[in-house]
Design a protein around this motif. Structure first.
Motif, mmCIF file in Angstrom:
data_model
loop_
_atom_site.group_PDB
_atom_site.id
_atom_site.type_symbol
_atom_site.label_atom_id
_atom_site.label_comp_id
_atom_site.label_asym_id
_atom_site.label_seq_id
_atom_site.Cartn_x
_atom_site.Cartn_y
_atom_site.Cartn_z
ATOM 1 N N ASN A 260 -46.870 -29.273 -7.013
ATOM 2 C CA ASN A 260 -46.667 -28.495 -8.245
ATOM 3 C C ASN A 260 -45.667 -27.352 -8.072
ATOM 4 O OD1 ASN A 260 -48.225 -26.857 -6.665
ATOM 5 N ND2 ASN A 260 -50.018 -26.868 -8.013
ATOM 6 N N TYR A 261 -45.185 -27.133 -6.842
ATOM 7 C CA TYR A 261 -44.119 -26.136 -6.691
ATOM 8 C C TYR A 261 -42.808 -26.630 -7.295
ATOM 9 C CZ TYR A 261 -43.914 -29.049 -2.441
ATOM 10 O OH TYR A 261 -43.920 -30.100 -1.560
ATOM 11 N N LEU A 262 -42.766 -27.904 -7.687
ATOM 12 C CA LEU A 262 -41.593 -28.405 -8.407
ATOM 13 C C LEU A 262 -41.482 -27.792 -9.798
ATOM 14 C CD1 LEU A 262 -41.617 -32.215 -7.450
ATOM 15 C CD2 LEU A 262 -40.073 -30.439 -6.612
ATOM 16 N N TYR A 263 -42.565 -27.114 -10.224
ATOM 17 C CA TYR A 263 -42.497 -26.414 -11.519
ATOM 18 C C TYR A 263 -41.366 -25.382 -11.518
ATOM 19 C CZ TYR A 263 -47.203 -28.301 -12.400
ATOM 20 O OH TYR A 263 -48.290 -29.120 -12.602
ATOM 21 N N ASN A 264 -40.986 -24.935 -10.319
ATOM 22 C CA ASN A 264 -39.919 -23.931 -10.235
ATOM 23 C C ASN A 264 -38.537 -24.520 -10.530
ATOM 24 O OD1 ASN A 264 -41.734 -21.873 -9.467
ATOM 25 N ND2 ASN A 264 -41.695 -22.592 -7.336
ATOM 26 N N CYS A 265 -38.446 -25.855 -10.557
ATOM 27 C CA CYS A 265 -37.185 -26.512 -10.934
ATOM 28 C C CYS A 265 -37.142 -26.574 -12.458
ATOM 29 C CB CYS A 265 -37.100 -27.902 -10.318
ATOM 30 S SG CYS A 265 -37.092 -27.929 -8.510
ATOM 31 N N SER A 266 -36.740 -25.495 -13.060
ATOM 32 C CA SER A 266 -36.862 -25.351 -14.511
ATOM 33 C C SER A 266 -35.986 -26.313 -15.297
ATOM 34 C CB SER A 266 -36.532 -23.910 -14.915
ATOM 35 O OG SER A 266 -35.203 -23.586 -14.501
ATOM 36 N N LYS A 267 -34.952 -26.871 -14.658
ATOM 37 C CA LYS A 267 -34.048 -27.773 -15.373
ATOM 38 C C LYS A 267 -34.324 -29.256 -15.069
ATOM 39 C CE LYS A 267 -30.251 -24.409 -15.425
ATOM 40 N NZ LYS A 267 -28.826 -24.165 -15.065
ATOM 41 N N LEU A 268 -35.417 -29.526 -14.361
ATOM 42 C CA LEU A 268 -35.692 -30.878 -13.895
ATOM 43 C C LEU A 268 -35.881 -31.842 -15.070
ATOM 44 C CD1 LEU A 268 -35.985 -32.276 -11.146
ATOM 45 C CD2 LEU A 268 -38.464 -32.013 -11.358
ATOM 46 N N GLU A 269 -35.115 -32.964 -15.036
ATOM 47 C CA GLU A 269 -35.199 -33.980 -16.078
ATOM 48 C C GLU A 269 -35.664 -35.331 -15.525
ATOM 49 O OE1 GLU A 269 -31.390 -34.299 -17.866
ATOM 50 O OE2 GLU A 269 -31.417 -32.268 -18.737
ATOM 51 N N TYR A 270 -35.440 -35.559 -14.256
ATOM 52 C CA TYR A 270 -35.736 -36.865 -13.653
ATOM 53 C C TYR A 270 -36.549 -36.637 -12.395
ATOM 54 C CZ TYR A 270 -34.707 -41.566 -11.743
ATOM 55 O OH TYR A 270 -34.793 -42.851 -11.240
#
Length: 1014
Positions: free
Chosen positions: A113-123
């Motif tokens: 869930n630290y990927l939540y910090n990738c605010s522009k993540l689309e894929y």
């Protein structure tokens, strides 16, 4: 004018300053991103596949794993690289990241869930990894996601309702996980969703799902294979106007197919097979883009709609295994794109459309078990691409199309039980790719050709009108496994060339006009299981060379003119018939029992010491009085009457059984699948021959079966022609229960189970390199396996890197069973023979017949008896019959000792094992290096082998509490290359001291004075 010039100068200066600042910021961002990428490489322990990621390389946008936009990193793709660490937590320091793809690796843990910090993540693609636990309920934090793929992992529980808040989502794939909760109704809010794949889970439907899902009006692809989400297909499916692909296979769906389904104009793929759908197929079809239709294995009735003949793009058309009736519409035969046509096992009738194959590149034509009449279409192989022709059990007649003689692609010809006549087209005998030639029970005439296709394995022309001799060219049929030519008009002698077929397992030439003697040079028939020469005109002595044939189980030479004595035959024969010949002498003692009471009848010169064979008793000397003779005659008459009565009953039973079997060939078999399959139960059952046996034991027999379109599978057959005992049945049920509910890359995949009243079959993925013990302990011949096109010796193939790879694989499988399954699963029979290896030597835990589910982690369960193999049994299990996860840990420790020492688990004297031997050496302070396997020991691997040996010793501690858990053992193996302090260093050899457990509240170390961990 001067002021104007000054202003222009100032403007130019400002622009230059701005550009310099922008370039400076761009360079700063570039440098920062480069540093992050180098951190990622270091975090992944500088793997070789990232060797081109160098600090001096400033053009990271050129790296194949990295994609950039305007010079900034926007995507990172690390796919299929065997990464076994988590996704780096600092990956979102790449501020412009929109794509993250770490699919098809070995990443453990929970959702990052630290990927939540990738605010522009689309894929985001994390599929095919070892993730466990639930998908977080706040996943909607990734609000920009358009693509989310978490499939083929071990996620469990519910799919969170917050998924419905990902409004931008176009693609959602959650197939083949372990979800067992509810599918949220909120998925219907994904108004932009184009692809939804929920297949191969155990999801439960929400209360309003049948209404809400129709709001997905942009959905193009919808897969729910084996989900069991609802009982019927909602009529409102017709509102999903954008739908292109629909897969609702194997969901126990009932009711009728909604009439609105085939009105969806964008629909191209419809898979509804393996349900319980009934009623008629909707007659109005406007989905002109349809390419693939499979409605097989349902209970559909009525006729095939005429509108199917309008589908110009239709390639795959499967309606098999239903109750359809009537004729095939003529227009279907003219479809220009048709490749695969299957309507077998229905009640269809009439003649076949003559245009089949003339307008399309037909590859599969399967119409068996119907009521078709007339001739086969002439142009089935017009374009030369036909692979399978399956038309058996109909009333087709006439000659086979001459064009089949030019069909070089044909692999399977199954045309039995029809009324075909005339000669077989000459080219068909020699079709270069033909494997199965099955044409029995027809009216074919002509002679057997001298040359046959070199690829033919099964050759069955029985119950026809073939004549002439068996040609001497039969010696070239080197791949024939079964040669069946019963009930024809064959004449001449049995050529000695027939004895040169090395793979022959079944030879049936009964009910012909063969003469002469049996060739004496039959020793090469090492694989022959069944030999039937009944009802011919053969004479001479039965050759003694029949006896040494190692595989022979069935021998029928009855109704001939054989003479001489009964040869010494192996008592392993299960079926022997030498009746109605001219044999003389005494029947060998091994056959003088009731099992062979009909084997020697009508041989006036034969005698026996017992009346059970119903032939003349051998002369006993002085006891020949008329009174004894009269009594014996009366007893003989009574015995003969009883034998004839019994024989009549047996014959009647066999006739009734044969008729029932003919009426319903494979319907008695029931298949339950646990994966997506491209084969049926008949494909499996029909391919289980003696030639395909690869193993046997107390559990039954294992076959290696080649299934068209799927490759090889392994089939374990429990029981045979008798009801299985309770232990085998319980083992079967236990294996099905456990393997059908768990999925892991290091646990052998159970594809399906098949059973009838007599037998039970388990069908697994096939493991090319068989079991670990065969490689580790030299139980496999070097010539029996080919690796990468060349044969390699076992110890070269199983070097230390492969052994540590195997150890990690086994640990991952057991760790998943103990820590990620609820309730936990204890295998109880972990050993090298139950560790299977695929073509890349990846390990998979197999044979779950003794496995048990615990009530909760750490819970002790008491078994009624101790089962398992010596050398692998934990001492507390032997003493108390109580089981916990720790008995698997003990067995795993033994495997580690086998991998490091090369010795077998029962190594030692009659009272000791490998585990005890290893502990004894530790207590004596032996040099560990001297205990390791010299065949794989190299200086570069020394520390790691010592490390794994010590872990094996710890896992085999006598006290269960002193053993590590499987999760801890797995961590040790994954960190085996790292260097830590070992606590108190003991003099246990020259190996570097390394820690064995780090993820624990206490430090573990070997206690040399005892047998426990401190």
């Amino acid at each position: 004018m001067k002021e104007v010039r000054l202003s222009c100068f100032t403007l130019v200066a400002l622009i230059i300053m701005f550009l310099n600042h922008a370039n400076s910021e761009s360079q700063l961002l570039h440098d920062q991103e480069h540093q992050v990428l180098m951190r990622i490489k270091h975090y992944l322990q500088d793997p070789s596949f990232l060797s081109h990621w160098t600090p001096s390389n400033s053009s990271h946008c050129s790296w194949p794993e990295i994609s950039c936009t305007n010079g900034s990193v926007t995507g990172i793709t690390l796919v299929n690289l065997n990464i076994n660490q988590t996704v780096p937590s600092f990956i979102c320091d790449l501020k412009n990241l929109t794509l993250v793809d770490f699919s098809n690796n070995s990443i453990p843990g929970v959702f990052p869930n630290y990927l939540y910090n990738c605010s522009k993540l689309e894929y985001l693609n994390l599929s095919m990894n070892y993730y466990v636990g639930e998908i977080p309920h706040d996943i909607d934090t990734l609000s920009s996601l358009k693509y989310l793929n978490l499939s083929y992992s071990n996620f469990t529980g519910d799919i969170p309702s917050s998924v419905g808040n990902l409004k931008e989502l176009r693609f959602l794939a959650l197939q083949d996980c372990l979800f067992n909760g509810t599918l949220p109704d909120e998925i219907g809010n994904l108004s932009n969703l184009e692809t939804l794949d929920l297949s191969s889970n155990e999801l439960l439907p929400p209360s309003r799902f049948s209404l809400s899902w129709t709001k997905l009006n942009k959905l193009k692809v919808f897969y729910m294979f084996e989900c069991n989400l609802f009982d019927e297909i909602p009529e409102r499916i017709g509102e999903m106007v954008a739908l292109e692909k629909l897969d609702l296979s194997q969901n126990n769906l009932t009711g009728e197919i909604p009439s609105s389904l085939f009105l969806l104009k964008n629909l191209s793929v419809v898979y509804l097979w393996g349900n319980k759908l009934s009623g008629e197929i909707p007659s109005k079809i406007e989905a002109s883009n349809l390419t693939n239709i499979s409605l097989s294995k349902n209970m559909l009735t009525g006729k095939i709609p005429e509108d199917f003949g309008k589908l110009q793009m239709l390639m795959e058309f499967k309606l098999n295994m239903n109750n359809l009736s009537g004729e095939i519409p003529q227009s279907i035969g003219s479809l220009p794109s048709l490749v695969d046509f299957r309507v077998f096992m229905n009640n269809l009738s009439g003649t076949l459309p003559p245009q089949f194959g003339r307008n399309s590149k037909l590859q599969s034509f399967q119409i068996s078990s119907n009521n078709f009449i007339g001739m086969l279409p002439e142009n089935l192989c017009y374009y030369g691409e036909l692979l399978t022709l399956t038309v058996y059990e109909n009333s087709l007649n006439g000659e086979l199309p001459e064009s089949l003689g030019n069909c070089s692609t044909l692999q399977n010809l199954k045309i039995w039980s029809n009324e075909f006549s005339g000669n077989i087209p000459s080219g068909l005998w020699k079709s270069p790719n033909l494997v199965n030639f099955i044409a029995h029970h027809n009216r074919f005439t002509g002679e057997i050709p001298d040359e046959l296709s070199p690829s033919i394995s099964l050759f069955d022309i029985s119950y026809n009108q073939f004549s002439g001799r068996i040609p001497p060219g039969v010696s070239s049929w080197t791949n024939v496994v079964e040669f069946i030519a019963s009930k024809n008009y064959l004449n001449g002698t049995i050529p000695h060339e027939l004895t040169e077929l090395p793979k022959l397992t079944k030879l049936l030439l009964d009910q012909n006009n063969l003469t002469g003697t049996i060739p004496s040079d039959i020793a090469s028939w090492n694989s022959l299981v069944t030999l039937n020469l009944r009802h011919n005109h053969l004479y001479g002595q039965i050759p003694d060379s029949i006896d040494p044939l190692p595989a022979l189980l069935e021998l029928d030479l009855s109704e001939n003119q054989f003479s001489g004595h009964v040869p010494s035959l192996s008592s392993r024969l299960t079926n022997l018939n030498l009746s109605s010949n001219h044999l003389t002498g005494k029947v060998p003692s091994e056959f003088q029992n009731s099992a062979f009471d009909t084997s020697f009848l009508d041989n006036p010169g034969l005698c026996a010491d017992t009346p059970v064979l119903n032939i003349t008793l051998c002369n006993s000397g002085s006891q020949n009085s008329s009174k004894d003779s009269s009594s014996w005659s009366l007893a003989l008459i009574i015995g003969l009457v009883l034998a004839v009565s019994l024989l009549a009953i047996v014959v009647l039973f066999l006739v009734i059984r044969f008729i029932r079997k003919r009426k319903k060939v494979d319907n008695s078999w029931k298949l339950t699948s646990f994966q997506r399959l491209s084969f049926t139960e008949s494909d499996i059952v029909s391919s289980m021959t003696e030639h395909n046996i690869i193993g046997s034991g107390g559990y039954g027999t294992v076959y290696r079966v080649n299934v068209n379109g799927f490759g090889f599978v392994a089939v374990k057959k429990i029981s045979g022609n008798r009801k299985p005992d309770r232990k085998l049945e319980n083992s079967f049920l236990s294996e099905v229960k456990i393997l059908s509910s768990i999925r892991h890359i290091n646990i052998v995949k159970l594809l399906c189970c098949i059973h009838n009243d007599d037998s039970m079959l388990l069908v697994y993925e096939y493991m090319e390199h068989r079991s670990l013990d065969k490689w580790l302990h030299k139980k496999i011949k070097p010539s029996s396996l080919s690796i990468s096109g060349s044969v390699q010796h076992h110890h070269v193939a199983l070097n230390w890197p492969k052994r540590i790879q195997i150890a990690i694989g086994v640990a991952q499988g057991l760790s998943y069973m103990h820590h990620d399954c609820s309730p936990p699963i204890v295998h109880r029979d972990v050993k090298t023979s139950n560790i299977l290896l695929d073509y890349q030597f990846n390990a998979k835990v197999a044979d779950f017949g003794l496995a048990r589910m615990l009530i909760k982690p750490g819970e002790l369960a008491t078994m009624s008896t101790v089962v398992g193999s010596f050398g692998y049994l934990a001492p507390e299990y032997i003493q108390t019959t109580k089981v916990s996860e720790k008995i698997d840990v003990f067995s795993f420790g033994v495997i580690l000792l086998e991998l490091t020492t090369g010795k077998e688990a029962n190594y030692g004297d009659e009272h000791s094992s490998l585990a005890e031997w290893a502990w004894k050496h530790i207590q004596l302070g032996s040099n560990i290096e001297e205990l390791l396997d010299k065949e794989v020991m190299e200086p570069i691997y020394m520390d790691e082998m010592c490390h794994v040996f010590k872990l094996g010793v710890m896992c085999t501690s006598k006290l269960p509490d002193s053993r590590p858990t499987m999760k801890e053992a797995l961590q040790v193996l994954l960190q085996s290359g790292e260097s830590y302090s070992f606590g108190e260093r003991n003099s246990v050899g020259q190996c570097d001291a390394v820690p064995l457990l780090r993820n624990s509240k206490r430090e573990h170390k070997l206690d040399i004075d005892g047998d426990k961990l401190a």
